[in-house]
Scaffold this active site. Structure first.
Site, PDB file in Angstrom:
ATOM      1  N   ASP A   1      -6.034 -46.285   4.475  1.00 29.49           N
ATOM      2  CA  ASP A   1      -5.569 -46.713   3.262  1.00 29.49           C
ATOM      3  C   ASP A   1      -6.099 -48.015   2.451  1.00 29.49           C
ATOM      4  O   ASP A   1      -5.015 -48.603   2.211  1.00 29.49           O
ATOM      5  CB  ASP A   1      -4.058 -46.679   3.426  1.00 29.49           C
ATOM      6  CG  ASP A   1      -3.491 -45.089   3.892  1.00 29.49           C
ATOM      7  OD1 ASP A   1      -4.257 -44.253   3.833  1.00 29.49           O
ATOM      8  OD2 ASP A   1      -2.243 -44.938   3.997  1.00 29.49           O
TER       9      ASP A   1
ATOM     10  N   ASP B   1      -3.810 -42.606   0.620  1.00 31.52           N
ATOM     11  CA  ASP B   1      -2.273 -42.320   0.281  1.00 31.52           C
ATOM     12  C   ASP B   1      -2.272 -41.821  -1.068  1.00 31.52           C
ATOM     13  O   ASP B   1      -2.789 -42.444  -1.910  1.00 31.52           O
ATOM     14  CB  ASP B   1      -1.389 -43.595   0.553  1.00 31.52           C
ATOM     15  CG  ASP B   1      -0.170 -43.415   0.804  1.00 31.52           C
ATOM     16  OD1 ASP B   1       0.169 -42.539   2.000  1.00 31.52           O
ATOM     17  OD2 ASP B   1       0.973 -44.179   0.720  1.00 31.52           O
TER      18      ASP B   1
ATOM     19  N   HIS C   1       0.442 -39.830  -3.594  1.00 23.75           N
ATOM     20  CA  HIS C   1       1.666 -39.573  -3.992  1.00 23.75           C
ATOM     21  C   HIS C   1       1.780 -38.918  -5.444  1.00 23.75           C
ATOM     22  O   HIS C   1       1.077 -39.714  -6.287  1.00 23.75           O
ATOM     23  CB  HIS C   1       2.687 -40.568  -3.661  1.00 23.75           C
ATOM     24  CG  HIS C   1       2.678 -41.078  -2.201  1.00 23.75           C
ATOM     25  ND1 HIS C   1       2.895 -40.195  -1.122  1.00 23.75           N
ATOM     26  CD2 HIS C   1       2.748 -42.297  -1.920  1.00 23.75           C
ATOM     27  CE1 HIS C   1       2.868 -41.171  -0.387  1.00 23.75           C
ATOM     28  NE2 HIS C   1       2.828 -42.278  -0.526  1.00 23.75           N
TER      29      HIS C   1
ATOM     30  N   HIS D   1       7.643 -38.365  -5.835  1.00 19.78           N
ATOM     31  CA  HIS D   1       7.682 -38.624  -4.348  1.00 19.78           C
ATOM     32  C   HIS D   1       9.041 -38.961  -3.752  1.00 19.78           C
ATOM     33  O   HIS D   1       9.467 -40.148  -4.148  1.00 19.78           O
ATOM     34  CB  HIS D   1       6.365 -39.580  -3.711  1.00 19.78           C
ATOM     35  CG  HIS D   1       6.057 -38.918  -2.482  1.00 19.78           C
ATOM     36  ND1 HIS D   1       6.602 -39.852  -1.336  1.00 19.78           N
ATOM     37  CD2 HIS D   1       5.620 -37.995  -1.773  1.00 19.78           C
ATOM     38  CE1 HIS D   1       5.945 -39.224  -0.200  1.00 19.78           C
ATOM     39  NE2 HIS D   1       5.652 -38.043  -0.459  1.00 19.78           N
TER      40      HIS D   1
ATOM     41  N   LYS E   1      -3.301 -37.950   1.849  1.00 24.09           N
ATOM     42  CA  LYS E   1      -1.968 -37.668   2.599  1.00 24.09           C
ATOM     43  C   LYS E   1      -0.858 -38.298   1.857  1.00 24.09           C
ATOM     44  O   LYS E   1      -0.993 -38.859   0.833  1.00 24.09           O
ATOM     45  CB  LYS E   1      -1.815 -38.346   3.893  1.00 24.09           C
ATOM     46  CG  LYS E   1      -2.158 -39.707   3.883  1.00 24.09           C
ATOM     47  CD  LYS E   1      -2.384 -40.345   5.153  1.00 24.09           C
ATOM     48  CE  LYS E   1      -2.524 -41.672   5.189  1.00 24.09           C
ATOM     49  NZ  LYS E   1      -1.281 -42.371   4.409  1.00 24.09           N
TER      50      LYS E   1
ATOM     51  N   CYS F   1       0.964 -46.831   8.657  1.00 25.80           N
ATOM     52  CA  CYS F   1       0.053 -45.869   8.508  1.00 25.80           C
ATOM     53  C   CYS F   1      -1.058 -46.042   9.678  1.00 25.80           C
ATOM     54  O   CYS F   1      -1.511 -44.942  10.193  1.00 25.80           O
ATOM     55  CB  CYS F   1      -0.724 -45.761   7.220  1.00 25.80           C
ATOM     56  SG  CYS F   1       0.726 -44.916   6.176  1.00 25.80           S
TER      57      CYS F   1
HETATM   58  C1  VGL Z   1       1.940 -46.919   3.870  1.00 25.91           C
HETATM   59  C2  VGL Z   1       4.128 -47.305   3.339  1.00 25.91           C
HETATM   60  C3  VGL Z   1       4.255 -46.304   2.448  1.00 25.91           C
HETATM   61  C4  VGL Z   1       0.536 -47.293   4.462  1.00 25.91           C
HETATM   62  C5  VGL Z   1       1.806 -45.866   3.193  1.00 25.91           C
HETATM   63  O1  VGL Z   1      -0.500 -47.075   4.309  1.00 25.91           O
HETATM   64  O2  VGL Z   1       0.880 -48.099   5.766  1.00 25.91           O
HETATM   65  N1  VGL Z   1       2.838 -47.458   3.967  1.00 25.91           N
HETATM   66  N2  VGL Z   1       3.061 -45.506   2.336  1.00 25.91           N
HETATM   67 ZN    ZN Z   2       2.790 -44.116   0.763  1.00 22.47          ZN
END
Ligand code: VGL
Ligand code: ZN
Length: 210
Positions: free
Chosen positions: A13, A51, A53, A57, A111, A156
């Site tokens: 991410d 990430d 969404h 979401h 994801k 994540c």
């Molecule tokens: C993440 C919070 C929400 C991350 C992703 O990449 O750690 N944290 N979505």
């Molecule tokens: Zn997220």
């Protein structure tokens, strides 16, 4: 330089919304990009997660009446933190950091694209049973060791490392090229849980010297 064929480098991410200027900015989030780029050539398997969404979401506070960001709610699969809107499909915030060397990636895994379920881990969504398909990919590439870095260390990266360990991989998290959100002690909790489960936490320098 030896290229490691048993290990996959999992880059989690590294997207604009998790970097300064983004919607869910992680302190110093952009500072890890050079270190990640420099390490990538050491691996034959290089997987980046994104990430991704929909704006509807369930993890967005804005989609719940009278809820504030960082509050938690209970969803059918368990407790869910409510986040600011972030990494919305097709937006600048969801794009990878502009300096991340995408050309080196073998596989990009998206994801969090199902509206009703969040997905921190690169392996399973937050119900802990819906697979992303990554484990299948890695098993056909005969990978035994996962090296993780990216954003955020306590969400994540953490959940990806825990799932990788649970699946049976040797797992190393590179702490100097990962950065944390650190919500109510989440970083300390993540570190102690990873250590207790036998995940190796190391700096890039330590990793390269072993
Ligand atoms: C993440 C919070 C929400 C991350 C992703 O990449 O750690 N944290 N979505
Ligand atoms: Zn997220």
């Amino acid at each position: 330089m030896d290229v490691n064929t048993d290990s996959a480098f999992l880059v989690i991410d590294v997207q604009n919304d998790f970097c300064p200027g983004g919607a869910l900015a992680v302190p110093e989030g952009g500072r890890i990009v050079d270190g990640i780029n420099q390490l990538l050539p050491r691996f034959s398997a290089k997987v980046f997660t994104q990430d991704w969404h929909p704006d509807t979401h369930a993890s967005f506070a804005s989609n719940h009446k009278d809820k504030a960001i960082y509050e938690t709610i209970t969803l059918p699969y368990g407790e869910q933190v409510l986040w600011p809107d972030h990494c919305i499909q097709g937006t600048w915030g969801a794009e990878f950091h502009k300096d991340l060397d995408l050309n080196q990636a073998n596989l990009l895994i998206r994801k969090g694209f199902r509206k009703d379920i969040d997905s921190y881990s690169a392996f399973f969504e937050n119900d802990q049973k819906t697979p992303t398909g990554l484990a299948g990919y890695l098993s056909t590439r005969n990978i035994t060791h996962i090296v993780c870095a990216g954003l955020a260390t306590d969400f994540c990266v953490y959940f990806s490392a825990i799932d990788a360990k649970q699946i049976g991989y040797h797992v190393t998290v590179l702490t100097d090229i990962s950065k944390a959100i650190d919500l109510d002690g989440s970083l300390d909790n993540a570190i102690s849980d990873m250590q207790s489960k036998g995940i190796v936490l190391s700096t890039t320098a330590e990793f390269l010297s072993t």
